[in-house]
Design an enzyme around this catalytic site. Sequence first.
Site, PDB file in Angstrom:
ATOM      1  N   ASP A 151       0.943  -1.146  -0.029  1.00 48.06           N
ATOM      2  CA  ASP A 151      -0.112   0.080   0.001  1.00 48.06           C
ATOM      3  C   ASP A 151       0.800   1.300   0.284  1.00 48.06           C
ATOM      4  O   ASP A 151       0.338   2.335  -0.223  1.00 48.06           O
ATOM      5  CB  ASP A 151      -0.803   0.026   1.351  1.00 48.06           C
ATOM      6  CG  ASP A 151      -2.097  -0.841   1.195  1.00 48.06           C
ATOM      7  OD1 ASP A 151      -2.075  -1.630   0.042  1.00 48.06           O
ATOM      8  OD2 ASP A 151      -2.790  -1.258   2.108  1.00 48.06           O
ATOM      9  N   ASN A 520      21.821   7.072 -16.956  1.00 50.39           N
ATOM     10  CA  ASN A 520      21.850   7.980 -15.728  1.00 50.39           C
ATOM     11  C   ASN A 520      23.135   8.659 -15.515  1.00 50.39           C
ATOM     12  O   ASN A 520      23.534   8.768 -14.168  1.00 50.39           O
ATOM     13  CB  ASN A 520      21.456   7.079 -14.397  1.00 50.39           C
ATOM     14  CG  ASN A 520      20.542   7.895 -13.245  1.00 50.39           C
ATOM     15  OD1 ASN A 520      20.086   8.930 -13.414  1.00 50.39           O
ATOM     16  ND2 ASN A 520      21.156   7.313 -11.969  1.00 50.39           N
ATOM     17  N   GLN A 652      17.204  -0.798 -23.702  1.00 51.83           N
ATOM     18  CA  GLN A 652      16.908   0.439 -24.053  1.00 51.83           C
ATOM     19  C   GLN A 652      15.331   0.356 -24.465  1.00 51.83           C
ATOM     20  O   GLN A 652      14.532   1.380 -24.837  1.00 51.83           O
ATOM     21  CB  GLN A 652      17.549   0.927 -25.350  1.00 51.83           C
ATOM     22  CG  GLN A 652      18.383   2.180 -24.839  1.00 51.83           C
ATOM     23  CD  GLN A 652      19.322   2.718 -25.898  1.00 51.83           C
ATOM     24  OE1 GLN A 652      19.464   1.982 -26.887  1.00 51.83           O
ATOM     25  NE2 GLN A 652      19.636   4.175 -25.925  1.00 51.83           N
TER      26      GLN A 652
END
Length: 744
Positions: A151, A520, A652
């Site tokens: 949750d 990144n 990719q």
Amino acid sequence: MRIGVLTSGGDAQGMNAAVRAVVRTALSLGAEPYAILEGYQGAVDGGDRIRPFGWDDVSGILQRGGTVIGTARSADFREHDGMRRAVRNLVERGIDRLVVIGGDGSLTGTDRLRREWPDLLTELVDRGEITAELAQEHPALMVVGLVGSIDNDLVGSDMTIGADSALHRIIEAIDAISSTAASHQRSFVIEVMGRHCGYLPLMAAVAGGADYVLVPESPPAEGWEDQMCQMLRAGRAAGRRESLVLVAEGAVDRHGEPITVDYVSDAIAQRLGEEPRITIPGHVQRGGTPSAYDRWMSTLLGWNATQDVMAATPESVPNILGVRHNRVTRLPMMEAVAQTQAVAGLIREGKYDEAVAVRGESFTDLLGVFETLALPPSQQAVAPTATSRRIAILHGGGLAPGMNTATRALVRFGIAHGHTMLGVAGGFRGLAHEDFTELEWGAVEALVGEGGSSLGTRRGVLGEDELYAVSRAVERAGLDAIVVVGGLDAYLTVERMVAERTRFPALRLPITLLPASIDNNLPGSELSIGADTALNNAVWALDRIKQSASASRRCFVAETMGRTCGYLALLTGLAAGAERVYLPEQGVTLADLEVDVARMRAAFEGGKRLFVAVRNELAGDLYTTDFLVRLFEVEGHNLFDVRPAVLGHLQQGGNPSPFDRNLATRMAHFALEELTRLLAAGGDDAVYLGLTPDGLKTWPVAGMLAQLDVTERRPREQWWMDLLPVFSAVCDVPADLGAQATNG
Ligand code: ADP
């Protein structure tokens, strides 16, 4: 020192990674880990339900959903007698330190056990069940809690263990439903888990491109049924082929009455005269393999929890470890549990703003963001005004999944501000050739979850002659601003455009860069759009590669992308359970390889069946993947065979992960808000956007080179390098444990 680890209450994907990290960190630090099976019931039962765990007992479990040490809702443990039995079983084994992975219920029970521990010891001594000496040796229970809950309801933490995986399951379901719904132009009403927490439904609504969402913290205003149907009708008129409404399991109206999927479906049927289909993914959301994030983050949490519990003293205040901006954060256990449990009360009392606020900034943001994203233009209050501007969107640099999601969001937020949004085909070269199309609200609909780049992207930094063509194109097309979704080459191109503004005055217009790169490796942002998807793709592939080896003794040298940035390689190694990673930041020496060969041989001689080394494509220049394979093969002397596994472009490809979709959407929203303000003020700033420990922010392009190592093509500071010691502790088999270790 002995440390018990248990999983309790509802299961969640990623619990195994946490258990594995606790066991291995304890071993690495010279402690003795014990697994307590079936939650607190195992502590109550004792016997072999509390057992010492070795390095190998947690091998090969990273990729498994649920919890391999079992979980239970133990009624016995809630009773005084049961808790006393649990204390006896623990002290008899010398265990007075626990890492507990569970929900708020389990952590409440844990705190009770900790508080009652001294009295229960006295009682055990009085009853003659344990000696006074034993009681004195273990006067207090020291605990650290980790929250396993799909949750994502822990107040004060960005994420809980399992939430990201559950979101993956929901998005898989929504993507599948979308395609059938669109074919038949149908409406679907989907129930998403979340009793008091709207995290999953809201994130799924944004990432899945839903039309309407009902979450517990923000019950809809009176008359919502009409408004919802009006939106659905307008959405269809604006070009949507399907309608999706997401309903949280715990959705309520302003009178506290539950809103069920049946009710929503009837409301649509009555008003729109069509029969919506209801789908309830149910426990599918809890199941399946953990996402890459749930594996590496749970590993990081387990590593920290073990160190904390080992350093604890009887006086320490017990903590829950949560996550803030990819770092571990410590929350006082009972306060955090109380705050978490209080949310249901806030909703009951109608304090909706407070309930939303405790969910944190990005939840609050996304509630508003979702509404703007889903609202068809005919329903929007803002009509195109005199401030309306022409904004071009282009993709640049290497392909990153999520570029399309960002484009859809940029177009919709732009239209909501009254701007005209133009798509540039083929990156900066397309800009130079004035290859534009106007992007309409409905036309970008399907882009929400599509991989690839619909506009087209290219690597390469623009040369000077091309800058001239770009500046002419900007002038002739009457562009007011440019938003670039792209990687390092796009960043360097914009840097050059800004540096040449004196020569090309037409380039004095606002330019915003959104970080999108599977590597990144972009300055100013801890994560770029596409990196999470690539990581999940790499981990998915490695899981399969590892399975393929189950019949032999084998070493795999898996090669990841990432160029000169080791992010993808290290995180893949952490999340897929590799034994060694080779990173460009660290380089590779012949001496390293000699050590590695010796380690491999010792491991295989000790009975190991699989050894996975992950090599970034540019780590150690000359020591290529092929070289490593041959070296290991020759030096392995028939003890094991070696295979290369170049993961290649599958990293990719594919559709963007839920995280990347939501990151792209949030960044697009932030960018358009800033840009609109800037345009109104007549500014011409060029900025790049970043996800930072302080949230989203922009940085001036003029200062980019201070953050970027241009030669190495990566940021000077990389936060994820802090994960290296975690890798060493949980993945590297310590030499003295080598003989026990088999795989993963
Ligand atoms: P979750 O941990 O997922 O919230 P529960 O609330 O069902 O799940 O709690 C799991 C288990 O933790 C319970 O079955 C019980 O064994 C233990 N527990 C929960 N609350 C308490 C409590 N107040 N006292 C003792 N044990 C508790």
